[in-house]
Design a protein around this motif. Structure first.
Motif, PDB file in Angstrom:
ATOM      1  N   HIS A  66       0.866  -1.178   0.000  1.00 30.78           N
ATOM      2  CA  HIS A  66       0.000   0.000   0.000  1.00 30.78           C
ATOM      3  C   HIS A  66       0.899   1.223   0.000  1.00 30.78           C
ATOM      4  O   HIS A  66       1.637   1.462   0.956  1.00 30.78           O
ATOM      5  CB  HIS A  66      -0.910   0.008   1.241  1.00 30.78           C
ATOM      6  CG  HIS A  66      -2.132  -0.838   1.104  1.00 30.78           C
ATOM      7  ND1 HIS A  66      -2.086  -2.202   0.987  1.00 30.78           N
ATOM      8  CD2 HIS A  66      -3.461  -0.507   1.052  1.00 30.78           C
ATOM      9  CE1 HIS A  66      -3.322  -2.673   0.878  1.00 30.78           C
ATOM     10  NE2 HIS A  66      -4.184  -1.672   0.914  1.00 30.78           N
ATOM     11  N   TRP A  79      -8.395   6.435   3.854  1.00 33.84           N
ATOM     12  CA  TRP A  79      -9.238   6.716   5.027  1.00 33.84           C
ATOM     13  C   TRP A  79      -8.866   7.996   5.772  1.00 33.84           C
ATOM     14  O   TRP A  79      -9.715   8.576   6.451  1.00 33.84           O
ATOM     15  CB  TRP A  79      -9.211   5.533   6.001  1.00 33.84           C
ATOM     16  CG  TRP A  79      -9.764   4.281   5.410  1.00 33.84           C
ATOM     17  CD1 TRP A  79      -9.056   3.246   4.855  1.00 33.84           C
ATOM     18  CD2 TRP A  79     -11.141   3.923   5.280  1.00 33.84           C
ATOM     19  NE1 TRP A  79      -9.900   2.271   4.400  1.00 33.84           N
ATOM     20  CE2 TRP A  79     -11.194   2.652   4.653  1.00 33.84           C
ATOM     21  CE3 TRP A  79     -12.353   4.545   5.632  1.00 33.84           C
ATOM     22  CZ2 TRP A  79     -12.381   1.987   4.362  1.00 33.84           C
ATOM     23  CZ3 TRP A  79     -13.552   3.878   5.345  1.00 33.84           C
ATOM     24  CH2 TRP A  79     -13.558   2.629   4.726  1.00 33.84           C
ATOM     25  N   HIS A 125      -5.978   3.511  -4.924  1.00 28.24           N
ATOM     26  CA  HIS A 125      -6.724   3.244  -3.689  1.00 28.24           C
ATOM     27  C   HIS A 125      -7.952   4.140  -3.634  1.00 28.24           C
ATOM     28  O   HIS A 125      -8.274   4.822  -4.621  1.00 28.24           O
ATOM     29  CB  HIS A 125      -5.806   3.408  -2.461  1.00 28.24           C
ATOM     30  CG  HIS A 125      -6.253   2.629  -1.260  1.00 28.24           C
ATOM     31  ND1 HIS A 125      -7.069   3.171  -0.289  1.00 28.24           N
ATOM     32  CD2 HIS A 125      -6.038   1.338  -0.881  1.00 28.24           C
ATOM     33  CE1 HIS A 125      -7.318   2.247   0.640  1.00 28.24           C
ATOM     34  NE2 HIS A 125      -6.708   1.133   0.301  1.00 28.24           N
ATOM     35  N   HIS A 126      -8.654   4.156  -2.486  1.00 30.08           N
ATOM     36  CA  HIS A 126      -9.900   4.932  -2.365  1.00 30.08           C
ATOM     37  C   HIS A 126      -9.699   6.425  -2.631  1.00 30.08           C
ATOM     38  O   HIS A 126     -10.645   7.134  -2.975  1.00 30.08           O
ATOM     39  CB  HIS A 126     -10.520   4.781  -0.966  1.00 30.08           C
ATOM     40  CG  HIS A 126     -10.651   3.367  -0.468  1.00 30.08           C
ATOM     41  ND1 HIS A 126     -10.758   2.286  -1.302  1.00 30.08           N
ATOM     42  CD2 HIS A 126     -10.719   2.865   0.803  1.00 30.08           C
ATOM     43  CE1 HIS A 126     -10.862   1.180  -0.571  1.00 30.08           C
ATOM     44  NE2 HIS A 126     -10.828   1.501   0.702  1.00 30.08           N
ATOM     45  N   GLU A 278      -9.689 -10.356   5.916  1.00 28.87           N
ATOM     46  CA  GLU A 278      -8.810  -9.195   6.103  1.00 28.87           C
ATOM     47  C   GLU A 278      -8.365  -9.079   7.557  1.00 28.87           C
ATOM     48  O   GLU A 278      -9.180  -9.097   8.467  1.00 28.87           O
ATOM     49  CB  GLU A 278      -9.564  -7.933   5.671  1.00 28.87           C
ATOM     50  CG  GLU A 278      -8.756  -6.663   5.852  1.00 28.87           C
ATOM     51  CD  GLU A 278      -9.458  -5.438   5.264  1.00 28.87           C
ATOM     52  OE1 GLU A 278     -10.162  -5.567   4.247  1.00 28.87           O
ATOM     53  OE2 GLU A 278      -9.303  -4.347   5.847  1.00 28.87           O
TER      54      GLU A 278
HETATM   55  C1  JFZ Z   1      -9.911  -2.399   2.611  1.00 28.01           C
HETATM   56  C2  JFZ Z   1      -9.354  -1.006   2.467  1.00 28.01           C
HETATM   57  O1  JFZ Z   1     -10.300  -0.067   2.903  1.00 28.01           O
HETATM   58  C3  JFZ Z   1      -8.068  -0.898   3.241  1.00 28.01           C
HETATM   59  O2  JFZ Z   1      -7.517   0.393   3.118  1.00 28.01           O
HETATM   60  C4  JFZ Z   1      -7.086  -1.904   2.664  1.00 28.01           C
HETATM   61  O3  JFZ Z   1      -6.797  -1.569   1.319  1.00 28.01           O
HETATM   62  C5  JFZ Z   1      -7.674  -3.286   2.760  1.00 28.01           C
HETATM   63  C6  JFZ Z   1      -6.831  -4.322   2.107  1.00 28.01           C
HETATM   64  O4  JFZ Z   1      -8.957  -3.339   2.172  1.00 28.01           O
HETATM   65  O5  JFZ Z   1     -10.242  -2.686   3.956  1.00 28.01           O
HETATM   66  C7  JFZ Z   1     -11.422  -2.361   4.506  1.00 28.01           C
HETATM   67  C8  JFZ Z   1     -12.567  -2.412   3.805  1.00 28.01           C
HETATM   68  C9  JFZ Z   1     -13.756  -2.029   4.410  1.00 28.01           C
HETATM   69  C10 JFZ Z   1     -13.742  -1.622   5.719  1.00 28.01           C
HETATM   70  C11 JFZ Z   1     -12.583  -1.604   6.439  1.00 28.01           C
HETATM   71  C12 JFZ Z   1     -11.412  -1.992   5.824  1.00 28.01           C
HETATM   72  N1  JFZ Z   1     -14.940  -1.207   6.320  1.00 28.01           N
HETATM   73  O6  JFZ Z   1     -15.991  -1.164   5.674  1.00 28.01           O
HETATM   74  O7  JFZ Z   1     -14.928  -0.881   7.543  1.00 28.01           O
END
Ligand code: JFZ
Length: 420
Positions: A66, A79, A125-126, A278
């Motif tokens: 990242h 974020w 990314h976002h 995750e």
């Molecule tokens: C997502 C991404 O937002 C994060 O930055 C990173 O890239 C990961 C691999 O993937 O993770 C999330 C996705 C959704 C939430 C939290 C983390 N959520 O909805 O709270």
């Protein structure tokens, strides 16, 4: 046929025990005849590419990166925009992003030395920033002081060093004027936003990842917002496979991904080739492929003095993941000058030394038949069973396997012992 094997051996932490099995009437699960994933209900004929999937599963261990202009602030990618960092400040960081010490070959050799076989970079990314030369936006690496196409350099380094090049892509984009969901109190006017226009942009960029950068896997993300629909997910999956039939696509392309456990609840309905737990080790599953993504520190993007996991914790995480028949994608956040922190590189090197010794039970193996615990995890490959011992109890007892005779047992990485 009943046996309980007792090894009166003092195991060092994460010792690996190899059992050579005589499989008379084999009870180990065979590799899947057909992968379960695919394009979802819109195209039930388009299934996961079985050969590509198997190749990827055999790798077991990859590096996630990242990275972007946000590294200049040391806050979380995406974020922290409009949270710790004001919108305007965040969106201007790219004008100072100048990672002069970036060396793609060094990154990839760090991954390779760690025993990783594939590499996934955040192409966008976002926050909407493209770390590649995109024909469809000015908000990309070409318009930073470094100018160089850093993602192209990563791709070429991967191809040189035999690491599978892959890309992360966020379908949500809090920067694009036409993306229709507003994140928190962001000032972007969404009244005139238009998902059709944004979708065209997204498909164009994903097309670039596939045709200009030869990405072998796309790690989609950001699918949970209302703007992204099940229909769009299935359409995107099909579009990607039409451009490259060997492509592997995670389940966040569609809406089937459920919670941080990350698995797809209806594989026939939703598109995607594999599940994405995750920040946790997935539960044992050898019917639907999966990959846990876990950070080496706490933050996805680089943070100064972020809490670094120990070598032992990382190795145990790898063991428990492959023991559950999953892949591990371990994340690193490089610094704004382009280097990976030395203390992280040291952890990665030590992981790599351990992986090298024990690689017979890692690459090409499958998890099981014993379920992973805190003490023990198991993989198998052909006629070999590999027991990974994590606890320090002096005795390991495993139940008999129906129709299986143990011919020989020995310790790996401790070659002077032979406890057959
Ligand atoms: C997502 C991404 O937002 C994060 O930055 C990173 O890239 C990961 C691999 O993937 O993770 C999330 C996705 C959704 C939430 C939290 C983390 N959520 O909805 O709270």
């Amino acid at each position: 046929h009943e046996w309980a094997s007792r090894f009166g051996v003092t195991f060092r932490n994460f010792a690996l025990l190899l059992l050579l099995l005589l499989l008379s009437s084999c009870s180990l699960p065979p590799t899947l005849p057909l992968p379960p994933g695919g394009a979802g209900e819109a195209n039930p004929e388009l299934r996961t590419n079985a050969a590509a999937l198997e190749k990827w599963q055999d790798m077991r261990f990859g590096m996630f990166v990242h990275w972007g202009p946000v590294a200049l602030k040391g806050t979380e990618i995406g974020w922290s925009r409009g949270r710790e960092i004001p919108f305007n400040t965040y969106d201007s960081l790219y004008m100072q992003f100048n990672p002069v010490n970036f060396d793609a070959n060094e990154w990839i050799s760090i991954a390779k030395e760690a025993g990783m076989k594939y590499f996934v970079i955040t192409s966008k990314h976002h926050d909407g920033f493209s770390i590649f030369h995109s024909d469809y936006t000015e908000y990309d690496i070409a318009n930073t002081p470094i100018k160089r196409d850093l993602m192209k350099e990563m791709q070429l380094a991967c191809e040189d060093q035999g690491i599978m090049f892959s890309t992360y892509y966020s379908v949500l984009d809090w920067y694009h004027p036409h993306y229709t969901t507003r994140y928190r109190n962001e000032p972007r006017p969404i009244e005139d936003s238009n998902m059709d226009i944004y979708k065209q942009f997204l498909f164009d960029q994903v097309g670039e990842l596939i045709t200009k950068y030869n990405t072998n896997l796309i790690w989609f993300d950001g699918q949970w917002e209302a703007s992204w629909t099940h229909e769009m997910g299935m359409e995107l999956y099909q579009y990607c496979r039409d451009l490259n039939d060997d492509l592997i696509i995670n389940n966040r392309v569609d809406k089937g991904f459920k919670g941080m456990a990350g698995m797809t609840d209806s594989i026939a309905k939703y598109a995607g080739d594999y599940g994405t737990p995750e920040q946790r080790i997935g539960g044992f599953n050898n019917t639907y492929p999966w990959e846990s993504c876990i950070t080496i520190c706490k933050q996805w993007a680089w943070k100064p003095d972020d809490q670094l996991k120990s070598v032992q914790e990382c190795i145990h995480t790898l063991i428990k993941t492959i023991g559950g028949d999953g892949n591990l994608l371990l994340n690193v956040g490089p610094m704004p000058d382009g280097r990976i922190e030395e203390r992280q590189v040291e952890v990665l090197r030590e992981i790599g030394a351990w992986v090298k010794t024990n690689e017979a039970g890692i690459y090409g193996s499958r998890g099981g038949p014993y379920m992973p615990t805190e003490e023990l995890a198991c993989t198998y490959n052909g006629k070999n069973l590999y027991l990974f011992v994590m606890g320090d109890s002096r005795e390991i007892v495993v139940p008999a396997l129906e129709g299986v005779k143990i011919r020989k047992a020995r310790l790996i990485g401790d070659s002077h012992r032979d406890d057959s």
